[in-house]
Design a protein around this motif. Structure first.
Motif, PDB file in Angstrom:
ATOM      1  N   ALA A   1       4.998  -9.069  -3.406  1.00  0.00           N
ATOM      2  CA  ALA A   1       4.472  -9.723  -2.211  1.00  0.00           C
ATOM      3  C   ALA A   1       4.079 -11.170  -2.504  1.00  0.00           C
ATOM      4  CB  ALA A   1       3.281  -8.942  -1.673  1.00  0.00           C
ATOM      5  N   ALA A   2       3.445 -11.397  -3.638  1.00  0.00           N
ATOM      6  CA  ALA A   2       3.047 -12.752  -4.011  1.00  0.00           C
ATOM      7  C   ALA A   2       4.266 -13.641  -4.219  1.00  0.00           C
ATOM      8  CB  ALA A   2       2.186 -12.718  -5.265  1.00  0.00           C
ATOM      9  N   GLN A   3       5.314 -13.099  -4.860  1.00  0.00           N
ATOM     10  CA  GLN A   3       6.535 -13.864  -5.073  1.00  0.00           C
ATOM     11  C   GLN A   3       7.198 -14.237  -3.746  1.00  0.00           C
ATOM     12  OE1 GLN A   3       8.794 -11.225  -7.558  1.00  0.00           O
ATOM     13  NE2 GLN A   3       7.278 -11.317  -9.221  1.00  0.00           N
ATOM     14  N   ALA A   4       7.022 -13.401  -2.737  1.00  0.00           N
ATOM     15  CA  ALA A   4       7.612 -13.657  -1.422  1.00  0.00           C
ATOM     16  C   ALA A   4       6.775 -14.615  -0.588  1.00  0.00           C
ATOM     17  CB  ALA A   4       7.790 -12.350  -0.670  1.00  0.00           C
ATOM     18  N   GLY A   5       5.622 -15.022  -1.095  1.00  0.00           N
ATOM     19  CA  GLY A   5       4.764 -15.942  -0.360  1.00  0.00           C
ATOM     20  C   GLY A   5       3.692 -15.277   0.471  1.00  0.00           C
ATOM     21  N   PHE A   6       3.467 -13.971   0.217  1.00  0.00           N
ATOM     22  CA  PHE A   6       2.454 -13.231   0.957  1.00  0.00           C
ATOM     23  C   PHE A   6       1.520 -12.510  -0.014  1.00  0.00           C
ATOM     24  CE2 PHE A   6       6.058 -13.698   3.783  1.00  0.00           C
ATOM     25  CZ  PHE A   6       5.462 -14.074   4.986  1.00  0.00           C
ATOM     26  N   PRO A   7       0.770 -13.252  -0.816  1.00  0.00           N
ATOM     27  CA  PRO A   7      -0.124 -12.592  -1.776  1.00  0.00           C
ATOM     28  C   PRO A   7      -1.129 -11.696  -1.072  1.00  0.00           C
ATOM     29  CG  PRO A   7      -0.672 -14.920  -1.535  1.00  0.00           C
ATOM     30  CD  PRO A   7       0.630 -14.711  -0.836  1.00  0.00           C
ATOM     31  N   VAL A   8      -1.313 -10.510  -1.608  1.00  0.00           N
ATOM     32  CA  VAL A   8      -2.231  -9.544  -1.006  1.00  0.00           C
ATOM     33  C   VAL A   8      -3.655 -10.082  -1.107  1.00  0.00           C
ATOM     34  CG1 VAL A   8      -3.186  -7.214  -1.253  1.00  0.00           C
ATOM     35  CG2 VAL A   8      -0.713  -7.606  -1.482  1.00  0.00           C
ATOM     36  N   ARG A   9      -4.363 -10.054   0.008  1.00  0.00           N
ATOM     37  CA  ARG A   9      -5.720 -10.578   0.038  1.00  0.00           C
ATOM     38  C   ARG A   9      -6.693  -9.600  -0.618  1.00  0.00           C
ATOM     39  NH1 ARG A   9      -5.230 -11.844   6.366  1.00  0.00           N
ATOM     40  NH2 ARG A   9      -4.129  -9.859   6.129  1.00  0.00           N
TER      41      ARG A   9
ATOM     42  N   LEU B   1      -6.827  -0.496  -1.528  1.00  0.00           N
ATOM     43  CA  LEU B   1      -5.876   0.368  -2.223  1.00  0.00           C
ATOM     44  C   LEU B   1      -6.430   0.807  -3.581  1.00  0.00           C
ATOM     45  CD1 LEU B   1      -3.217   1.770  -2.670  1.00  0.00           C
ATOM     46  CD2 LEU B   1      -2.181  -0.434  -3.261  1.00  0.00           C
ATOM     47  N   ALA B   2      -7.064  -0.111  -4.293  1.00  0.00           N
ATOM     48  CA  ALA B   2      -7.646   0.251  -5.591  1.00  0.00           C
ATOM     49  C   ALA B   2      -8.683   1.350  -5.430  1.00  0.00           C
ATOM     50  CB  ALA B   2      -8.261  -0.990  -6.240  1.00  0.00           C
TER      51      ALA B   2
ATOM     52  N   MET C   1       1.350   0.341 -11.046  1.00  0.00           N
ATOM     53  CA  MET C   1       2.208   0.358  -9.866  1.00  0.00           C
ATOM     54  C   MET C   1       1.662  -0.581  -8.788  1.00  0.00           C
ATOM     55  SD  MET C   1       4.927   1.561  -8.316  1.00  0.00           S
ATOM     56  CE  MET C   1       5.489   3.233  -8.631  1.00  0.00           C
ATOM     57  N   GLN C   2       0.361  -0.557  -8.579  1.00  0.00           N
ATOM     58  CA  GLN C   2      -0.224  -1.459  -7.592  1.00  0.00           C
ATOM     59  C   GLN C   2       0.027  -2.916  -7.983  1.00  0.00           C
ATOM     60  OE1 GLN C   2      -4.458  -1.053  -6.923  1.00  0.00           O
ATOM     61  NE2 GLN C   2      -4.476  -2.583  -5.304  1.00  0.00           N
TER      62      GLN C   2
ATOM     63  N   PHE D   1       0.840  -1.200   0.000  1.00  0.00           N
ATOM     64  CA  PHE D   1       0.000   0.000   0.000  1.00  0.00           C
ATOM     65  C   PHE D   1       0.878   1.256   0.000  1.00  0.00           C
ATOM     66  CE2 PHE D   1      -2.377   3.453   1.738  1.00  0.00           C
ATOM     67  CZ  PHE D   1      -3.708   3.239   1.431  1.00  0.00           C
ATOM     68  N   ILE D   2       1.807   1.319   0.945  1.00  0.00           N
ATOM     69  CA  ILE D   2       2.636   2.515   1.087  1.00  0.00           C
ATOM     70  C   ILE D   2       3.599   2.668  -0.088  1.00  0.00           C
ATOM     71  CG2 ILE D   2       4.464   3.564   2.473  1.00  0.00           C
ATOM     72  CD1 ILE D   2       1.703   3.956   3.612  1.00  0.00           C
TER      73      ILE D   2
END
Length: 330
Positions: free
Chosen positions: A243-251, A258-259, A235-236, A205-206
């Motif tokens: 985040a998804a690549q790191a194993g933390f996909p945004v819910r 954010l959208a 950008m979003q 988000f930030i």
């Protein structure tokens, strides 16, 4: 708010008393520390000598849609007389983390807990390396606040939310004690079962908002008026992909929030990093955008990505700032 972070509201308890050290008395630390003081908690601010002089002379003032508050003599120290505290709220900017860790070190005892409210995740490794894994909790806050030239805290909206939890996940007796200490203190508080997921979502988000507003030099409404909607969506997407690549996909709830923010034509929202850039201050570009770039899958995100452009833009600003060549900045 809690649905976005999978967080669970916690209530305060009169039976738990923790001595709280708030590192910094700027927008974030000043606001949450002031609310804790207002609620009668045992709070001391760790500040630089210049800030200590302002607090001693003028006290601590908060202007907020949620209610103004003034404390004429907030307890504060400058680092030369610290003893261990039970809970340390770390609210500094990433650029000040090294100095803050050095200053607060005497306050970290064998049972002290450090609750950092910085954006991103790089600071967790630095704090663990210095103070040990067990001393560091995960945390974040949702607030738009700053300090004006007079040293007063300005709260710009009606959101003041703090989320925390064990980095390994789940609940513990010590996080329940923290919840009891921070609860019912004039801001909303949640204990997150998966705080790293919440921190990744706050980071995307930030990073999206900061990267865009610094690159475009305007608020959400200005960018939309300039026809930047497709770039804002790009950008979003790029930040959330990391985040998804790191194993933390945004819910979905966090994505939609954010959208919605980025699609608000009347929103004057900007990131605090833009305010830093406009003041000629060191930005958190590397901490927020540069660290995202380090963690991305380069095969899935080319070097000509918008995230790379935004980060390079801030690196260029920093190079010019170091040369002392910023117009209107002493």
């Amino acid at each position: 708010m809690s649905s976005i972070f999978n967080a669970f509201p916690m209530q305060g308890s009169e039976g738990t008393v923790m001595r709280i050290l708030v590192v910094g008395a700027g927008g974030v630390g000043g606001y949450f520390g002031a609310r804790l003081l207002q609620a009668g908690r045992d709070v001391t601010f760790l500040v630089r000598p210049s800030r200590a002089a302002v607090l001693a002379r003028d006290g601590l003032t908060v202007h907020s849609p949620l209610g103004d508050f003034h404390h004429p003599a907030p307890p504060h120290v400058t680092g030369d007389a610290l003893v261990p505290f039970d809970l340390i709220l770390l609210s500094c900017k990433a650029r000040d983390l090294g100095g803050a860790m050095e200053a607060m070190a005497p306050a970290v005892g064998p049972d002290s807990l450090i609750l950092p409210l910085l954006n991103g995740l790089a600071h967790l490794d630095l704090l663990r390396e210095r103070f040990g894994d067990s001393a560091v909790l995960g945390g974040l806050c949702m607030i738009s606040a700053d300090r004006n030239a007079e040293g007063e805290i300005l709260h710009f909206n009606d959101i003041a939310h703090l989320v925390f939890g064990e980095p390994a996940g789940g609940y513990s007796e010590r996080t329940r004690a923290v919840a009891a200490t921070l609860g019912n203190a004039g801001f909303t508080l949640s204990h997150a079962d998966n705080i790293l997921q919440a921190m990744w979502e706050k980071w995307t988000f930030i990073a999206t908002l900061a990267g865009l507003t610094c690159l475009m030099r305007g608020a959400v409404c200005d960018m939309l008026a300039g026809g930047a909607a497709p770039l804002m969506q790009q950008m979003q997407t790029e930040c959330e992909a990391v985040a998804a690549q790191a194993g933390f996909p945004v819910r979905p709830a966090a994505h939609d929030r954010l959208a919605s923010v980025l699609a608000s034509p009347d929103s004057t929202l900007t990131a605090s990093m833009l305010r830093d850039v406009e003041r000629g201050l060191e930005s958190e570009g590397e901490h927020l955008l540069g660290d995202l770039l380090k963690r991305r899958d380069r095969g899935a995100s080319p070097d000509t990505s918008l995230l790379m452009v935004a980060c390079t833009h801030l690196r260029t600003y920093e190079a010019r700032r170091r040369r002392g060549d910023l117009p209107g900045v002493d």
